[in-house]
Design an enzyme around this catalytic site. Structure first.
Site, PDB file in Angstrom:
ATOM      1  N   GLU A 155       0.867  -1.194   0.000  1.00 54.45           N
ATOM      2  CA  GLU A 155       0.000   0.000   0.000  1.00 54.45           C
ATOM      3  C   GLU A 155       0.896   1.234   0.000  1.00 54.45           C
ATOM      4  O   GLU A 155       1.974   1.225   0.583  1.00 54.45           O
ATOM      5  CB  GLU A 155      -0.948  -0.025   1.200  1.00 54.45           C
ATOM      6  CG  GLU A 155      -0.300  -0.243   2.565  1.00 54.45           C
ATOM      7  CD  GLU A 155       0.212   1.020   3.215  1.00 54.45           C
ATOM      8  OE1 GLU A 155      -0.172   2.102   2.778  1.00 54.45           O
ATOM      9  OE2 GLU A 155       1.022   0.906   4.155  1.00 54.45           O
ATOM     10  N   PHE A 156       0.403   2.279  -0.656  1.00 56.45           N
ATOM     11  CA  PHE A 156       1.115   3.557  -0.676  1.00 56.45           C
ATOM     12  C   PHE A 156       0.172   4.654  -0.176  1.00 56.45           C
ATOM     13  O   PHE A 156      -0.030   5.668  -0.822  1.00 56.45           O
ATOM     14  CB  PHE A 156       1.612   3.869  -2.095  1.00 56.45           C
ATOM     15  CG  PHE A 156       2.531   2.811  -2.660  1.00 56.45           C
ATOM     16  CD1 PHE A 156       3.859   2.736  -2.262  1.00 56.45           C
ATOM     17  CD2 PHE A 156       2.066   1.885  -3.587  1.00 56.45           C
ATOM     18  CE1 PHE A 156       4.719   1.757  -2.776  1.00 56.45           C
ATOM     19  CE2 PHE A 156       2.917   0.907  -4.107  1.00 56.45           C
ATOM     20  CZ  PHE A 156       4.243   0.841  -3.704  1.00 56.45           C
ATOM     21  N   LEU A 157      -0.438   4.408   0.970  1.00 56.87           N
ATOM     22  CA  LEU A 157      -1.450   5.318   1.502  1.00 56.87           C
ATOM     23  C   LEU A 157      -0.836   6.209   2.569  1.00 56.87           C
ATOM     24  O   LEU A 157      -0.233   5.704   3.510  1.00 56.87           O
ATOM     25  CB  LEU A 157      -2.597   4.526   2.136  1.00 56.87           C
ATOM     26  CG  LEU A 157      -3.141   3.332   1.345  1.00 56.87           C
ATOM     27  CD1 LEU A 157      -4.113   2.533   2.211  1.00 56.87           C
ATOM     28  CD2 LEU A 157      -3.820   3.823   0.075  1.00 56.87           C
ATOM     29  N   LYS A 209       8.001  -1.019  -1.795  1.00 57.73           N
ATOM     30  CA  LYS A 209       7.372  -0.303  -0.677  1.00 57.73           C
ATOM     31  C   LYS A 209       8.434   0.425   0.171  1.00 57.73           C
ATOM     32  O   LYS A 209       8.323   1.614   0.467  1.00 57.73           O
ATOM     33  CB  LYS A 209       6.586  -1.302   0.165  1.00 57.73           C
ATOM     34  CG  LYS A 209       6.165  -0.816   1.520  1.00 57.73           C
ATOM     35  CD  LYS A 209       5.100   0.232   1.415  1.00 57.73           C
ATOM     36  CE  LYS A 209       4.867   0.890   2.757  1.00 57.73           C
ATOM     37  NZ  LYS A 209       3.771   1.810   2.746  1.00 57.73           N
ATOM     38  N   PHE A 254       7.808  16.970  -1.368  1.00 55.11           N
ATOM     39  CA  PHE A 254       8.646  16.467  -0.275  1.00 55.11           C
ATOM     40  C   PHE A 254       9.982  17.199  -0.185  1.00 55.11           C
ATOM     41  O   PHE A 254      11.029  16.600   0.027  1.00 55.11           O
ATOM     42  CB  PHE A 254       8.829  14.936  -0.390  1.00 55.11           C
ATOM     43  CG  PHE A 254       7.680  14.219   0.268  1.00 55.11           C
ATOM     44  CD1 PHE A 254       6.418  14.255  -0.304  1.00 55.11           C
ATOM     45  CD2 PHE A 254       7.848  13.564   1.484  1.00 55.11           C
ATOM     46  CE1 PHE A 254       5.339  13.650   0.314  1.00 55.11           C
ATOM     47  CE2 PHE A 254       6.766  12.954   2.117  1.00 55.11           C
ATOM     48  CZ  PHE A 254       5.516  12.999   1.525  1.00 55.11           C
ATOM     49  N   GLY A 258      11.937  20.893   8.030  1.00 51.61           N
ATOM     50  CA  GLY A 258      11.206  20.982   9.286  1.00 51.61           C
ATOM     51  C   GLY A 258      12.065  20.552  10.448  1.00 51.61           C
ATOM     52  O   GLY A 258      13.300  20.693  10.421  1.00 51.61           O
ATOM     53  N   CYS A 265       5.639   5.229   9.602  1.00 48.86           N
ATOM     54  CA  CYS A 265       6.155   4.593   8.386  1.00 48.86           C
ATOM     55  C   CYS A 265       7.595   4.951   8.072  1.00 48.86           C
ATOM     56  O   CYS A 265       8.448   4.065   8.012  1.00 48.86           O
ATOM     57  CB  CYS A 265       5.262   4.959   7.210  1.00 48.86           C
ATOM     58  SG  CYS A 265       3.545   4.532   7.516  1.00 48.86           S
ATOM     59  N   LYS A 268      10.229   3.752  10.742  1.00 47.34           N
ATOM     60  CA  LYS A 268      10.264   2.283  10.830  1.00 47.34           C
ATOM     61  C   LYS A 268      10.810   1.667   9.541  1.00 47.34           C
ATOM     62  O   LYS A 268      11.640   0.753   9.588  1.00 47.34           O
ATOM     63  CB  LYS A 268       8.834   1.780  11.096  1.00 47.34           C
ATOM     64  CG  LYS A 268       8.652   0.289  11.046  1.00 47.34           C
ATOM     65  CD  LYS A 268       7.270  -0.096  11.533  1.00 47.34           C
ATOM     66  CE  LYS A 268       6.262  -0.293  10.431  1.00 47.34           C
ATOM     67  NZ  LYS A 268       6.403  -1.502   9.639  1.00 47.34           N
ATOM     68  N   LYS A 326       2.222  15.041  11.703  1.00 51.68           N
ATOM     69  CA  LYS A 326       1.967  15.938  10.570  1.00 51.68           C
ATOM     70  C   LYS A 326       0.523  16.400  10.713  1.00 51.68           C
ATOM     71  O   LYS A 326      -0.255  15.790  11.469  1.00 51.68           O
ATOM     72  CB  LYS A 326       2.191  15.214   9.235  1.00 51.68           C
ATOM     73  CG  LYS A 326       1.192  14.081   8.971  1.00 51.68           C
ATOM     74  CD  LYS A 326       1.368  13.535   7.564  1.00 51.68           C
ATOM     75  CE  LYS A 326       0.259  12.548   7.227  1.00 51.68           C
ATOM     76  NZ  LYS A 326       0.339  12.038   5.879  1.00 51.68           N
TER      77      LYS A 326
HETATM   78  C1  UGA Z   1       4.097   7.774   4.220  1.00 51.26           C
HETATM   79  C2  UGA Z   1       4.136   7.813   2.688  1.00 51.26           C
HETATM   80  O1  UGA Z   1       4.001   9.159   2.231  1.00 51.26           O
HETATM   81  C3  UGA Z   1       3.027   6.956   2.091  1.00 51.26           C
HETATM   82  O2  UGA Z   1       3.135   6.932   0.663  1.00 51.26           O
HETATM   83  C4  UGA Z   1       3.153   5.528   2.626  1.00 51.26           C
HETATM   84  O3  UGA Z   1       2.176   4.667   2.117  1.00 51.26           O
HETATM   85  C5  UGA Z   1       3.040   5.582   4.147  1.00 51.26           C
HETATM   86  O4  UGA Z   1       4.099   6.414   4.659  1.00 51.26           O
HETATM   87  C6  UGA Z   1       3.136   4.177   4.672  1.00 51.26           C
HETATM   88  O5  UGA Z   1       4.213   3.582   4.570  1.00 51.26           O
HETATM   89  O6  UGA Z   1       2.121   3.605   5.057  1.00 51.26           O
HETATM   90  P1  UGA Z   1       2.742   9.082   6.118  1.00 51.26           P
HETATM   91  O7  UGA Z   1       3.636   8.426   7.115  1.00 51.26           O
HETATM   92  O8  UGA Z   1       1.284   9.114   6.376  1.00 51.26           O
HETATM   93  O9  UGA Z   1       2.907   8.410   4.652  1.00 51.26           O
HETATM   94  O10 UGA Z   1       3.214  10.589   6.048  1.00 51.26           O
HETATM   95  P2  UGA Z   1       3.911  11.592   5.013  1.00 51.26           P
HETATM   96  O11 UGA Z   1       2.909  12.541   4.525  1.00 51.26           O
HETATM   97  O12 UGA Z   1       4.698  10.867   3.998  1.00 51.26           O
HETATM   98  O13 UGA Z   1       4.909  12.368   5.992  1.00 51.26           O
HETATM   99  C7  UGA Z   1       5.928  11.679   6.713  1.00 51.26           C
HETATM  100  C8  UGA Z   1       6.757  12.652   7.522  1.00 51.26           C
HETATM  101  O14 UGA Z   1       7.575  13.448   6.664  1.00 51.26           O
HETATM  102  C9  UGA Z   1       5.939  13.651   8.338  1.00 51.26           C
HETATM  103  O15 UGA Z   1       6.500  13.776   9.624  1.00 51.26           O
HETATM  104  C10 UGA Z   1       6.064  14.952   7.584  1.00 51.26           C
HETATM  105  O16 UGA Z   1       5.981  16.079   8.413  1.00 51.26           O
HETATM  106  C11 UGA Z   1       7.458  14.810   6.999  1.00 51.26           C
HETATM  107  N1  UGA Z   1       7.665  15.622   5.786  1.00 51.26           N
HETATM  108  C12 UGA Z   1       7.005  15.318   4.629  1.00 51.26           C
HETATM  109  C13 UGA Z   1       8.541  16.688   5.806  1.00 51.26           C
HETATM  110  O17 UGA Z   1       9.169  16.978   6.849  1.00 51.26           O
HETATM  111  N2  UGA Z   1       8.747  17.414   4.663  1.00 51.26           N
HETATM  112  C14 UGA Z   1       8.098  17.142   3.510  1.00 51.26           C
HETATM  113  O18 UGA Z   1       8.349  17.851   2.511  1.00 51.26           O
HETATM  114  C15 UGA Z   1       7.205  16.078   3.491  1.00 51.26           C
END
Ligand code: UGA
Length: 439
Positions: A155-157, A209, A254, A258, A265, A268, A326
């Protein structure tokens, strides 16, 4: 009674991945029974209560259940006997060495082997280390079920957009024997027809993944290091990210710096990939460095806060705006805000936090950290506001009111989210991450 139409499917595990998968597949017209071993969870899901915050999911669950296409049960026979495909979506938590604990996956596989009908396809949706699927297929043979083909369908959610991500994927990946993979791909046929379907072997799908998350985490770590360089030279990382991201080969997403990435995700998966690679004897430099750079970013935020507080945290009061890892979620797993709160408390500071949805864990409360009901109350008597999560609501807060509430108005905007000029006008000393000293 489940409606007819679509295919009969089972999902083992009603956590984040399992519930989104089950509800969305039901939304696409299949008949889905979700199996769990947690009686309370099954009971509350059956009553329509979704146990975590995910936009659109409660509505989807209610609609599918109302139409008789989604049900929840504790009974493996009821879930599995008639299923044409069984999704395994149970947790793979990290072990002490960073590698993944596959205990839940193995337990689910045993249940499936005892109850699935002949020829059902087993779809591993949990994130598992490359090579796992091949071993699980062997295990099925050992359990007397050579008739069950096994496909990995990662999954890529992302949290907060999981339903939308499911319904309009960028791509779908299926790894396993060709015929079984095609059967599984067929279950997703109604989703975005322009999204490429990648049919491959199991290890490639499994690694895809980890690779996707590691690439994204690496981008975040790289832009964070760029932000530190920007701070050193008075450059502006926001403009830098634009200048770099407009290169079509790099792309704009991305690249927001920050206080470090968090969530269940990225930390881990990067750790697990490094550990599994090491175990496989593969020399790796960059992947472990992605995590080390992330740790360093949290430390950098703390050092910046300390400098802003005249090099001493003892007795200072810090207001954390945002606890969730986030915006758009109430998830605090591996949130950098919590690491900062911990470090601030260790150094003798007082911590009060605010978040529109997330809550401070009990362990921090026991150490004296408090949670406020709104951002201004959070800043009452504080020496520093440290913004950890870029919730849109924080942009609506009046800087003048915040300045009045504080003992000494200082802002460290850990996500470059607020209007720094407005805060300066209100009397704040302001720092962001990589936005130059004077901007
Ligand atoms: C992430 C991936 O984006 C999904 O595609 C994947 O399916 C998922 O993990 C998973 O493995 O299940 P998620 O953990 O919900 O999703 O969050 P993200 O939106 O990817 O953000 C992850 C972290 O990166 C957050 O702490 C966010 O603040 C940080 N981030 C993201 C930044 O610091 N800068 C950015 O430009 C983008």
């Amino acid at each position: 009674m489940l409606q007819s139409g679509g295919q009969a499917l089972a999902v083992v595990g009603t956590g984040y991945v399992g519930l989104v998968t089950g509800a969305c597949l039901a939304g696409e017209g299949h008949r889905v029974v979700c199996l769990d071993i947690d009686a309370k969870r099954v009971e509350s899901l059956s009553a329509g209560a979704v146990p975590f915050w995910e936009p659109g999911l409660p509505e989807l669950v209610a609609a599918a259940a109302g139409q008789g296409r989604l049900a929840f049960t504790l009974d493996p026979e009821q879930a599995l006997a008639a299923a044409q495909a069984v999704f395994i979506a149970v947790g793979t938590p990290p072990k002490a060495d960073g590698s993944s604990d596959l205990g839940h996956v193995r337990a689910a596989l045993r249940t499936v082997s005892s109850h699935a009908g002949p020829g059902a396809v087993v779809v591993v949706r949990s994130t598992v280390p490359p090579g796992t699927g091949d071993r699980l297929q062997e295990e099925l043979r050992g359990l007397g079920r050579p008739d069950l083909p096994l496909v990995n369908a990662p999954e890529f959610l992302a949290e907060g957009t999981a339903v939308r991500d499911f319904q309009s994927p960028d791509r779908l990946v299926f790894g396993g024997p060709a015929e079984a993979s095609q059967r599984v791909a067929g279950l997703f046929a109604s989703l975005n027809p322009r999204a490429p379907r990648i049919l491959t072997d199991r290890p490639t799908a499994e690694l895809a993944k980890y690779a996707a998350n590691t690439f994204l985490a690496a981008r975040v770590s790289l832009i964070n290091e760029m932000a530190r360089l920007c701070d050193a030279w008075g450059a502006d990382v926001r403009v830098l990210a634009q200048a770099v991201g407009l290169d079509a080969r790099v792309g704009p997403l991305f690249l927001r710096p920050g206080i470090g990435y968090g969530g269940s995700c990225f930390p881990k998966d990067v750790q697990s990939l490094a550990a599994e690679g090491r175990a496989a004897g593969v020399p790796l430099d960059l992947i472990p460095a992605v995590e080390a750079a992330n740790d360093a970013q949290v430390a950098y935020a703390l050092a910046t806060a300390t400098r802003m507080l005249d090099a001493s945290l003892a007795g200072k009061q810090v207001a954390l705006w945002g606890i969730a890892f986030k915006p758009g979620t109430d998830d605090v797993r591996m949130a950098p805000s919590l690491r900062l709160a911990q470090a601030l408390l260790d150094a003798g500071a007082q911590v009060r936090a605010h978040d529109p949805t997330a809550h401070l864990p009990q362990a921090l409360r026991e150490r004296g950290a408090e949670q406020a009901g709104d951002p201004v109350a959070c800043a009452q008597g504080a020496d520093l506001v440290l913004l950890c999560t870029e919730w849109p609501a924080y942009r609506q807060v009046d800087p003048g009111r915040v300045a009045q509430a504080m003992r000494s108005p200082r802002l460290l905007d850990g996500r470059n989210h607020l209007d720094h000029a407005a805060y300066r006008t209100a009397g704040f000393k302001v720092r962001g991450i990589g936005v130059g000293l004077q901007r």
